[in-house]
Design a protein around this motif. Sequence first.
Motif, PDB file in Angstrom:
ATOM      1  N   ALA A 419      39.622  40.067  38.512  1.00  0.00           N
ATOM      2  CA  ALA A 419      40.724  39.515  37.723  1.00  0.00           C
ATOM      3  C   ALA A 419      40.682  37.995  37.705  1.00  0.00           C
ATOM      4  O   ALA A 419      41.033  37.363  36.704  1.00  0.00           O
ATOM      5  CB  ALA A 419      42.055  40.002  38.283  1.00  0.00           C
ATOM      6  N   LEU A 420      40.257  37.399  38.817  1.00  0.00           N
ATOM      7  CA  LEU A 420      40.170  35.943  38.880  1.00  0.00           C
ATOM      8  C   LEU A 420      38.993  35.422  38.072  1.00  0.00           C
ATOM      9  O   LEU A 420      39.140  34.514  37.252  1.00  0.00           O
ATOM     10  CB  LEU A 420      40.047  35.489  40.345  1.00  0.00           C
ATOM     11  CG  LEU A 420      41.194  35.839  41.288  1.00  0.00           C
ATOM     12  CD1 LEU A 420      40.893  35.289  42.668  1.00  0.00           C
ATOM     13  CD2 LEU A 420      42.511  35.295  40.782  1.00  0.00           C
ATOM     14  N   PHE A 421      37.801  35.999  38.299  1.00  0.00           N
ATOM     15  CA  PHE A 421      36.643  35.372  37.690  1.00  0.00           C
ATOM     16  C   PHE A 421      36.466  35.747  36.213  1.00  0.00           C
ATOM     17  O   PHE A 421      35.709  35.091  35.503  1.00  0.00           O
ATOM     18  CB  PHE A 421      35.384  35.632  38.533  1.00  0.00           C
ATOM     19  CG  PHE A 421      34.540  36.794  38.145  1.00  0.00           C
ATOM     20  CD1 PHE A 421      33.328  36.590  37.490  1.00  0.00           C
ATOM     21  CD2 PHE A 421      34.899  38.088  38.459  1.00  0.00           C
ATOM     22  CE1 PHE A 421      32.525  37.658  37.153  1.00  0.00           C
ATOM     23  CE2 PHE A 421      34.099  39.153  38.128  1.00  0.00           C
ATOM     24  CZ  PHE A 421      32.900  38.935  37.466  1.00  0.00           C
ATOM     25  N   THR A 422      37.191  36.741  35.722  1.00  0.00           N
ATOM     26  CA  THR A 422      37.181  36.984  34.281  1.00  0.00           C
ATOM     27  C   THR A 422      38.067  35.996  33.530  1.00  0.00           C
ATOM     28  O   THR A 422      38.031  35.931  32.303  1.00  0.00           O
ATOM     29  CB  THR A 422      37.649  38.417  33.956  1.00  0.00           C
ATOM     30  OG1 THR A 422      38.901  38.666  34.595  1.00  0.00           O
ATOM     31  CG2 THR A 422      36.624  39.443  34.419  1.00  0.00           C
ATOM     32  N   TYR A 423      38.882  35.232  34.271  1.00  0.00           N
ATOM     33  CA  TYR A 423      39.725  34.211  33.650  1.00  0.00           C
ATOM     34  C   TYR A 423      39.067  32.842  33.686  1.00  0.00           C
ATOM     35  O   TYR A 423      39.406  31.958  32.914  1.00  0.00           O
ATOM     36  CB  TYR A 423      41.075  34.164  34.373  1.00  0.00           C
ATOM     37  CG  TYR A 423      42.099  33.257  33.735  1.00  0.00           C
ATOM     38  CD1 TYR A 423      42.589  33.531  32.464  1.00  0.00           C
ATOM     39  CD2 TYR A 423      42.578  32.132  34.402  1.00  0.00           C
ATOM     40  CE1 TYR A 423      43.537  32.700  31.877  1.00  0.00           C
ATOM     41  CE2 TYR A 423      43.522  31.301  33.822  1.00  0.00           C
ATOM     42  CZ  TYR A 423      43.993  31.592  32.555  1.00  0.00           C
ATOM     43  OH  TYR A 423      44.929  30.768  31.973  1.00  0.00           O
TER      44      TYR A 423
END
Length: 548
Positions: A419-423
């Motif tokens: 969820a973090l690194f897709t942002y």
Amino acid sequence: MIGRRKPIRRAFAAAAFALWLGILLAGAPSAALAHAELERSVPEPNTKYEQSPKEVELAFNEAIEAKVGSLEVLDDKSRRVTQSDPVPSADHRTLKLALPKLGEGVYTVSYAIVSADGHPVSGSYVFVVGNPPQGVDASAFDPHKALGHEGHGAATGLTTNQFIIYAVRSLYYAALLWTAGLMFWGLAAGNRGEALANIRKKWEPIALRTQLVAVLLYVFVHAREILKGYPSSDYGKLFLDTAVGKEWIALAALALLGFLLVRLHPALRALWAGAMLAVESWSGHAAVFSPKYATVLFDFLHLASGAVWAGGLTLLFMLWLKERKEAGRFAALFSKAALLSLMLLALSGVGMTLLFLPSLKYLFYTAWGTLLLVKTGLVVLVLGVGGTLHLRIRKGGLPTGALLRADAALMVLIVVVAALFTYVSPLPANEPVTYHQMGEKMHLSFRVTPNKAGVNELTVKVWLPDAVGAAKSAELRLFSLDRKELGPIEVPIKPFEDTELTDFEGYAKTAYKTEGPYVPFAGRWEAEIRVRDKDDNETVQKVDFRNY
């Protein structure tokens, strides 16, 4: 005395012969000492072609060594487009290199040859095929551009102020994978006992409600973040005129549609789950890179594999709490599917990474790369836990609570990291080059805008003392510091009338600029600027810069 005269005569004779030889060489035709020079090239430098050229042809003014040197063509990622060798003509004055069919893009022709008199000659130039897109960097992931907004920039790091966004994204991805996974297992597991059927009947509606709430929160917080500081009237533009807004509407509509399908045939529910994952694949990072069909497919496989693992682990854990024997039977099916899913998860992740990044060095340039390395470590741990679980089941044993809890904890951590690194942007942000150097003999300014691989505007400004006068000429050459074997790219800068207020008292200014694809691929570059005054005195300045 006579004996002493002989050495003197010999010395005079040797000196006379040396003088005669020097005069002879000095009077020889200049071509005898000339080096080979490029007279003609096809494709021509700095030109655009609608169709791929069939070959590269370089013609020199004199013979060259056919078996020494190189001729290669590089694409916009500095990769050779062909491994074929160049073929010399019968008189050794021309080199030809057959080309495969080239797609749209910026290409670099680089040659390094040796002339017949033994002197090395090298150079590079660029040509364009079709209408290639501008190079991708962090700015490609900025949805504000679609709305005509400026000044926000794409996220390249993590801040505490974005905690709410990341929490909502974690909930969204967890709910998406969990719900889709339950629907997939409804088709894969079929009728495998009353206990499993009851668990699915209980948890599928809960998963659907959770997913709907997560989707609505996801859309709300991201829309609010994008339009922060802008009028509320832009909400209509965001949802109706941008790709991301339309994809959010599709996600919300599909989330609502799931409630109508929950009691229908498992195949329809699995198809609905695939549609949810497909919309998410199309709206993520994968949609920005090329070839889009490959990146989106990898992203879909990545999400689908994660969903199968998440949904199956949920069912196994619930069965283990309620009915151990049935959990053992389901575990035999789940362990095989989970290992296959994790393998696909790893392979699709590697595929996306190779398509996203020009080289693996980029893993160390951004928070995206750091998070991906963390996620990779977690997946390795999951493979260890899953392998232990699989071996235990193969020997007829039941899965232990410790293994299941460890697998579930790792799954939660992976979802949060995802969820973090897709942002966060996979690529760093490029900044325009703005170099300025003050000196007694010369002031120099050099700019590259926007400083991406592809078309840029390059500007050189020179200030020379009034006593010297305005610059007579300026030359600009670019050297790749990552591919030092390549020859320099000659950049054809021309004088222009500069209206910026950048005058210095006591100095005369001359400005030059050009626009074109003279930075053909991303990396580290050195600009060599040669300035000549009216007396042909030359000053050389070198400027290093890089882009991603």
